[in-house]
Write an enzyme that holds these catalytic residues in place. Structure first.
Site, short mmCIF file in Angstrom:
data_model
loop_
_atom_site.label_atom_id
_atom_site.label_comp_id
_atom_site.label_asym_id
_atom_site.label_seq_id
_atom_site.Cartn_x
_atom_site.Cartn_y
_atom_site.Cartn_z
N SER A 173 0.74 5.02 2.41
CA SER A 173 0.46 3.94 3.37
C SER A 173 1.33 4.00 4.62
O SER A 173 1.00 3.36 5.61
CB SER A 173 0.62 2.58 2.69
OG SER A 173 1.97 2.36 2.34
N ASP A 178 -0.58 -6.82 5.73
CA ASP A 178 -0.29 -6.90 4.29
C ASP A 178 -0.60 -8.24 3.64
O ASP A 178 -0.26 -8.44 2.47
CB ASP A 178 1.19 -6.57 4.04
CG ASP A 178 1.51 -5.12 4.28
OD1 ASP A 178 0.57 -4.30 4.33
OD2 ASP A 178 2.71 -4.81 4.42
N HIS A 228 6.91 -0.94 4.19
CA HIS A 228 6.01 -1.11 5.33
C HIS A 228 6.79 -1.52 6.57
O HIS A 228 7.95 -1.92 6.49
CB HIS A 228 4.92 -2.13 5.03
CG HIS A 228 3.80 -1.56 4.19
ND1 HIS A 228 2.76 -2.32 3.72
CD2 HIS A 228 3.57 -0.30 3.73
CE1 HIS A 228 1.94 -1.56 3.01
NE2 HIS A 228 2.42 -0.33 3.00
#
Length: 179
Positions: A56, A122, A96
């Protein structure tokens, strides 16, 4: 060299040698734990080293990259920073980038994250009803990384038999290695 030569090696050891090898193994394990706890104190993070488990964050980080984290509470969260956070009810932390930050006059900070390789933010990953993350959710902030240094962790997670083979090999090596 047969597959059971290590058993012959263990049989040849007297009780004192075997006891010494077991103590040696215990010292290795306790040294690793002390180093880990020391890193926790220095970095301020409950998990100073993490392995990227998904794609990701590509192209910034790839699966198997090892991240070195800090988590000093006095440092403000900023847009563009890469954070590692935990969501209530999930065991595995997520790596992230901070997408948006909202700071209020009373000092509260809330922020939104997104994986570089993901098309949406998210909010779908957060706990039910949660729209923003807070500082308490942050496990650490990426300060450095080693490319693919955590690939063994990925292999052990994906192939449990590989994990047991590695652990068995290391245990036998420590027990039979006399120096």
């Amino acid at each position: 060299m047969g597959s059971f030569d290590f058993l012959d090696e263990v049989r040849r050891m007297n009780g004192r040698q075997l006891y010494y090898q077991v103590l040696n193994f215990g010292m290795i394990v306790s040294s690793a734990l002390m180093i880990w706890k020391g890193l926790m104190v220095v970095t301020g993070s409950e998990s100073p080293i993490v392995v990227v488990l998904s794609g990701s964050m590509e192209p910034a980080f790839h699966r198997g990259d090892l991240l070195l984290l800090t988590n000093h509470r006095e440092e403000p969260i900023r847009v563009g920073e890469i954070v590692v956070f935990k969501i209530e009810g999930r065991d595995i932390p997520i790596v992230h980038r901070v997408l948006k930050v909202h700071e209020k006059e009373n000092g509260t900070v809330r922020f939104l994250t997104k994986g570089d390789n993901n098309s949406v933010d998210d909010r779908g990953l957060y706990a039910k009803g949660q729209l923003w993350l807070e500082k308490k959710d942050v496990v650490g902030r990426a300060k450095a990384f080693l490319p693919y240094a955590g690939i063994v962790t990925i292999l052990m997670n994906d192939y449990p038999k590989f994990k047991y083979a590695i652990l068995a090999f290391l245990g036998l090596f420590v027990l039979t290695h006399r120096e």
